[in-house]
Design a protein around this motif. Structure first.
Motif, PDB file in Angstrom:
ATOM      1  N   PRO A 118     -38.575 -53.638 -22.425  1.00 29.25           N
ATOM      2  CA  PRO A 118     -39.452 -53.106 -23.481  1.00 29.25           C
ATOM      3  C   PRO A 118     -40.920 -53.007 -23.078  1.00 29.25           C
ATOM      4  CG  PRO A 118     -38.794 -55.360 -23.981  1.00 29.25           C
ATOM      5  CD  PRO A 118     -37.967 -54.927 -22.807  1.00 29.25           C
ATOM      6  N   HIS A 119     -41.361 -53.843 -22.115  1.00 30.07           N
ATOM      7  CA  HIS A 119     -42.768 -53.861 -21.733  1.00 30.07           C
ATOM      8  C   HIS A 119     -43.099 -52.845 -20.652  1.00 30.07           C
ATOM      9  CE1 HIS A 119     -40.663 -56.353 -18.850  1.00 30.07           C
ATOM     10  NE2 HIS A 119     -41.716 -56.316 -18.040  1.00 30.07           N
ATOM     11  N   LEU A 120     -42.073 -52.171 -20.101  1.00 27.87           N
ATOM     12  CA  LEU A 120     -42.291 -51.196 -19.033  1.00 27.87           C
ATOM     13  C   LEU A 120     -42.195 -49.781 -19.576  1.00 27.87           C
ATOM     14  CD1 LEU A 120     -40.196 -52.705 -16.103  1.00 27.87           C
ATOM     15  CD2 LEU A 120     -42.636 -53.006 -16.577  1.00 27.87           C
ATOM     16  N   SER A 121     -42.873 -48.866 -18.924  1.00 32.14           N
ATOM     17  CA  SER A 121     -42.757 -47.453 -19.276  1.00 32.14           C
ATOM     18  C   SER A 121     -41.382 -46.933 -18.870  1.00 32.14           C
ATOM     19  CB  SER A 121     -43.840 -46.639 -18.563  1.00 32.14           C
ATOM     20  OG  SER A 121     -43.593 -46.625 -17.162  1.00 32.14           O
ATOM     21  N   VAL A 122     -41.086 -45.728 -19.360  1.00 36.63           N
ATOM     22  CA  VAL A 122     -39.839 -45.083 -18.959  1.00 36.63           C
ATOM     23  C   VAL A 122     -39.790 -44.920 -17.441  1.00 36.63           C
ATOM     24  CG1 VAL A 122     -38.621 -42.859 -18.998  1.00 36.63           C
ATOM     25  CG2 VAL A 122     -39.391 -43.900 -21.134  1.00 36.63           C
ATOM     26  N   ALA A 123     -40.908 -44.495 -16.846  1.00 32.83           N
ATOM     27  CA  ALA A 123     -40.942 -44.300 -15.387  1.00 32.83           C
ATOM     28  C   ALA A 123     -40.663 -45.599 -14.655  1.00 32.83           C
ATOM     29  CB  ALA A 123     -42.303 -43.740 -14.975  1.00 32.83           C
ATOM     30  N   ASP A 124     -41.256 -46.708 -15.123  1.00 32.96           N
ATOM     31  CA  ASP A 124     -41.049 -47.988 -14.445  1.00 32.96           C
ATOM     32  C   ASP A 124     -39.642 -48.528 -14.674  1.00 32.96           C
ATOM     33  OD1 ASP A 124     -43.499 -48.037 -13.239  1.00 32.96           O
ATOM     34  OD2 ASP A 124     -44.455 -49.275 -14.767  1.00 32.96           O
ATOM     35  N   ASN A 125     -39.064 -48.248 -15.833  1.00 30.55           N
ATOM     36  CA  ASN A 125     -37.675 -48.624 -16.054  1.00 30.55           C
ATOM     37  C   ASN A 125     -36.761 -47.910 -15.071  1.00 30.55           C
ATOM     38  OD1 ASN A 125     -36.569 -50.365 -18.478  1.00 30.55           O
ATOM     39  ND2 ASN A 125     -38.480 -49.439 -19.229  1.00 30.55           N
ATOM     40  N   ILE A 126     -36.988 -46.607 -14.899  1.00 32.79           N
ATOM     41  CA  ILE A 126     -36.163 -45.846 -13.960  1.00 32.79           C
ATOM     42  C   ILE A 126     -36.448 -46.279 -12.532  1.00 32.79           C
ATOM     43  CG2 ILE A 126     -35.685 -43.533 -13.054  1.00 32.79           C
ATOM     44  CD1 ILE A 126     -36.281 -42.459 -15.861  1.00 32.79           C
ATOM     45  N   ALA A 127     -37.724 -46.531 -12.218  1.00 35.39           N
ATOM     46  CA  ALA A 127     -38.090 -46.962 -10.869  1.00 35.39           C
ATOM     47  C   ALA A 127     -37.457 -48.299 -10.518  1.00 35.39           C
ATOM     48  CB  ALA A 127     -39.606 -47.056 -10.735  1.00 35.39           C
ATOM     49  N   TYR A 128     -37.194 -49.129 -11.517  1.00 35.75           N
ATOM     50  CA  TYR A 128     -36.503 -50.390 -11.261  1.00 35.75           C
ATOM     51  C   TYR A 128     -35.141 -50.126 -10.618  1.00 35.75           C
ATOM     52  CZ  TYR A 128     -34.826 -55.155 -12.049  1.00 35.75           C
ATOM     53  OH  TYR A 128     -34.348 -56.429 -11.881  1.00 35.75           O
ATOM     54  N   GLY A 129     -34.499 -49.052 -11.041  1.00 36.12           N
ATOM     55  CA  GLY A 129     -33.233 -48.677 -10.417  1.00 36.12           C
ATOM     56  C   GLY A 129     -33.394 -48.201  -8.994  1.00 36.12           C
ATOM     57  N   LEU A 130     -34.621 -47.785  -8.641  1.00 33.26           N
ATOM     58  CA  LEU A 130     -34.902 -47.371  -7.261  1.00 33.26           C
ATOM     59  C   LEU A 130     -35.270 -48.547  -6.370  1.00 33.26           C
ATOM     60  CD1 LEU A 130     -37.052 -44.209  -8.073  1.00 33.26           C
ATOM     61  CD2 LEU A 130     -34.739 -44.226  -7.141  1.00 33.26           C
ATOM     62  N   ARG A 155     -43.951 -42.925 -21.610  1.00 33.89           N
ATOM     63  CA  ARG A 155     -43.702 -43.559 -22.903  1.00 33.89           C
ATOM     64  C   ARG A 155     -43.055 -44.926 -22.713  1.00 33.89           C
ATOM     65  NH1 ARG A 155     -41.576 -38.639 -26.867  1.00 33.89           N
ATOM     66  NH2 ARG A 155     -42.962 -37.009 -26.038  1.00 33.89           N
ATOM     67  N   LYS A 156     -43.145 -45.740 -23.749  1.00 34.45           N
ATOM     68  CA  LYS A 156     -42.458 -47.026 -23.779  1.00 34.45           C
ATOM     69  C   LYS A 156     -41.137 -46.863 -24.545  1.00 34.45           C
ATOM     70  CE  LYS A 156     -45.455 -49.666 -21.632  1.00 34.45           C
ATOM     71  NZ  LYS A 156     -46.275 -50.654 -22.361  1.00 34.45           N
ATOM     72  N   PRO A 157     -40.170 -47.727 -24.299  1.00 33.04           N
ATOM     73  CA  PRO A 157     -38.869 -47.593 -24.974  1.00 33.04           C
ATOM     74  C   PRO A 157     -38.954 -47.500 -26.495  1.00 33.04           C
ATOM     75  CG  PRO A 157     -38.670 -49.120 -23.161  1.00 33.04           C
ATOM     76  CD  PRO A 157     -40.133 -48.769 -23.257  1.00 33.04           C
ATOM     77  N   GLY A 208     -30.856 -42.268 -28.845  1.00 33.09           N
ATOM     78  CA  GLY A 208     -30.211 -41.409 -27.857  1.00 33.09           C
ATOM     79  C   GLY A 208     -31.050 -41.231 -26.610  1.00 33.09           C
ATOM     80  N   GLN A 209     -32.366 -41.120 -26.774  1.00 38.83           N
ATOM     81  CA  GLN A 209     -33.251 -40.993 -25.617  1.00 38.83           C
ATOM     82  C   GLN A 209     -33.254 -42.272 -24.788  1.00 38.83           C
ATOM     83  OE1 GLN A 209     -36.772 -39.999 -27.792  1.00 38.83           O
ATOM     84  NE2 GLN A 209     -36.359 -37.791 -27.776  1.00 38.83           N
ATOM     85  N   GLN A 210     -33.216 -43.432 -25.450  1.00 32.66           N
ATOM     86  CA  GLN A 210     -33.146 -44.696 -24.714  1.00 32.66           C
ATOM     87  C   GLN A 210     -31.884 -44.766 -23.864  1.00 32.66           C
ATOM     88  OE1 GLN A 210     -33.874 -48.252 -27.034  1.00 32.66           O
ATOM     89  NE2 GLN A 210     -35.356 -47.193 -28.329  1.00 32.66           N
ATOM     90  N   GLN A 211     -30.764 -44.299 -24.409  1.00 37.92           N
ATOM     91  CA  GLN A 211     -29.517 -44.330 -23.649  1.00 37.92           C
ATOM     92  C   GLN A 211     -29.578 -43.379 -22.462  1.00 37.92           C
ATOM     93  OE1 GLN A 211     -28.433 -47.139 -24.329  1.00 37.92           O
ATOM     94  NE2 GLN A 211     -26.291 -46.650 -24.690  1.00 37.92           N
ATOM     95  N   ARG A 212     -30.252 -42.252 -22.613  1.00 36.71           N
ATOM     96  CA  ARG A 212     -30.394 -41.330 -21.485  1.00 36.71           C
ATOM     97  C   ARG A 212     -31.262 -41.941 -20.386  1.00 36.71           C
ATOM     98  NH1 ARG A 212     -31.520 -35.365 -24.105  1.00 36.71           N
ATOM     99  NH2 ARG A 212     -30.410 -35.694 -26.063  1.00 36.71           N
ATOM    100  N   VAL A 213     -32.315 -42.672 -20.786  1.00 35.77           N
ATOM    101  CA  VAL A 213     -33.156 -43.346 -19.787  1.00 35.77           C
ATOM    102  C   VAL A 213     -32.343 -44.423 -19.070  1.00 35.77           C
ATOM    103  CG1 VAL A 213     -35.181 -44.824 -19.447  1.00 35.77           C
ATOM    104  CG2 VAL A 213     -35.310 -42.855 -20.994  1.00 35.77           C
ATOM    105  N   ALA A 241     -30.395 -51.770 -22.684  1.00 34.43           N
ATOM    106  CA  ALA A 241     -31.016 -52.894 -21.964  1.00 34.43           C
ATOM    107  C   ALA A 241     -32.248 -52.464 -21.175  1.00 34.43           C
ATOM    108  CB  ALA A 241     -29.990 -53.576 -21.044  1.00 34.43           C
ATOM    109  N   LEU A 242     -33.083 -51.600 -21.766  1.00 31.94           N
ATOM    110  CA  LEU A 242     -34.339 -51.226 -21.116  1.00 31.94           C
ATOM    111  C   LEU A 242     -35.340 -52.371 -21.235  1.00 31.94           C
ATOM    112  CD1 LEU A 242     -34.782 -47.552 -22.411  1.00 31.94           C
ATOM    113  CD2 LEU A 242     -33.786 -48.310 -20.247  1.00 31.94           C
TER     114      LEU A 242
END
Length: 358
Positions: free
Chosen positions: A92-104, A140-142, A148-153, A89-90
């Motif tokens: 798709p329009h956000l970078s990996v950093a912004d996806n993780i930052a959403y959790g912050l 990177r984008k999702p 497997g990398q998407q699940q780790r993110v 459930a990443l």
């Protein structure tokens, strides 16, 4: 402390009871797995713990806080629980950093948000390292990542909130076999290193046994057996649990005290086993087959060989028409179809009240 205690939880949808007075106690820092067939209620249990569903009865306690009981239901966002879904459930329009930052809980709009991104960057890189991803993945984008990398993110995003409990809802089921195993190991190592209590929901028996320190087998909204993986596999509480967790060899036997006598000879059984006529459960890997020259007691003839790479499954017709058994052994120098073999049992079996139809 993040011990999870579920007591007497029931949930129905209309006339269908999905959870039936479930109890579950997951100690602080323990990885647990709830395993069962599709539709048995395992995902509903996860949703009740997370706060996405309210139970009809029962309570849920996380650490010293009760989050669900009669007249009380703490909202999901206040439960300090991380949740990783099957597809990650990443955004798709956000970078990996912004996806993780959403959790912050950072904002994602305008100049102020760019400043926040800069402040969050060290924590994002730290979280990527926790899930074994290099810093260059941050931009990177999702769609540029493997499954497997998407699940780790997705796990990194859930970890960003520093939850007390991590819930994993079949997060590896869409991955290829090899990727599934490596991703599962990475996730398990990450959670253990963080000392985090976690629950994995899966329909994959091997996944549950390898991931968790506590396994709960579910059937029709109830647990049939809860315990350490070695116990639920080698000493299952009933034949349903035994068959669900792996292949079984079932034999008729006569049990006296702690020894059962069968067509394969005497074999020790569990303490407190039923006496008299029993059904004996043995795992295929407990049987050894040695090639011999002629029929003899406790022997049979190989009628089929199922080659599986590192091991083989031998189908063996027992002597004197005593039935058929399946033996798992290494594929190196394995017997071939037509060989006569002597069978022996390694380790104890489990005896159940007799089941006439195997």
């Amino acid at each position: 402390m993040s011990r999870l205690v579920v007591e007497g939880v029931s949930k129905s949808f209309g006339a269908t009871k999905v959870l039936d007075h479930l109890d579950l106690d997951v100690p602080n820092g323990t990885a647990a797995a709830v395993v069962g067939a599709s539709g048995c209620g395992k995902t509903t249990l996860l949703r009740v713990i997370a706060g996405f569903e309210g139970p009809d009865t029962g309570s849920v306690q996380l650490g010293s806080e009760t989050v669900v009981r009669q007249g009380l239901c703490v909202p999901p966002q206040r439960r300090r629980i991380g949740y990783v879904a099957q597809d990650g459930a990443l955004f798709p329009h956000l970078s990996v950093a912004d996806n993780i930052a959403y959790g912050l809980r950072t904002g994602l709009r305008g100049a102020v948000d760019r400043q926040r991104r800069g402040r969050d960057r060290p924590r994002v890189i730290e979280l990527l390292a926790m899930v074994s991803l290099d810093p260059d993945y941050a931009d990177r984008k999702p769609h540029q990542l493997s499954g497997g990398q998407q699940q780790r993110v997705a796990l990194a995003r859930a970890l960003a909130r520093k939850p007390d409990l991590m819930l994993l809802d079949e997060p590896f089921s869409a991955l290829d076999t090899g990727l599934r195993a490596t991703t599962r190991q990475t996730v398990a190592d990450t959670l253990r290193a963080a000392g985090m209590t976690s629950i994995l929901v899966t329909h994959d028996q091997e996944e549950a046994l390898s991931f968790a320190e506590q396994v709960a087998v579910m059937r029709a909204g109830r647990f049939t057996h809860v315990g350490p993986p070695q116990q639920v596999y080698h000493q299952p509480a009933d034949l349903f649990t035994a068959r669900f967790l792996g292949d079984c060899v079932l034999l008729d036997a006569l049990c006296e005290a702690d020894i059962a006598k069968s067509v394969l000879g005497p074999v020790p059984v569990q303490p407190g086993a039923p006496t008299g006529e029993v059904t004996l459960m043995i795992r295929p890997e407990q049987l050894a087959a040695q090639v011999i020259g002629a029929d003899e007691p406790h022997s049979g003839r190989v009628t089929a060989v199922d080659f599986r790479g590192p091991d083989v499954i031998l189908t063996i017709d027992l002597a004197e028409g005593a039935g058929t058994v399946r033996v798992r052994r290494t594929g190196i120098a394995a017997p071939i179809t037509g060989d006569r073999v002597r069978l022996s049992i390694h380790g104890p079996a489990v005896a159940y009240c007799p089941l006439r139809s195997h």
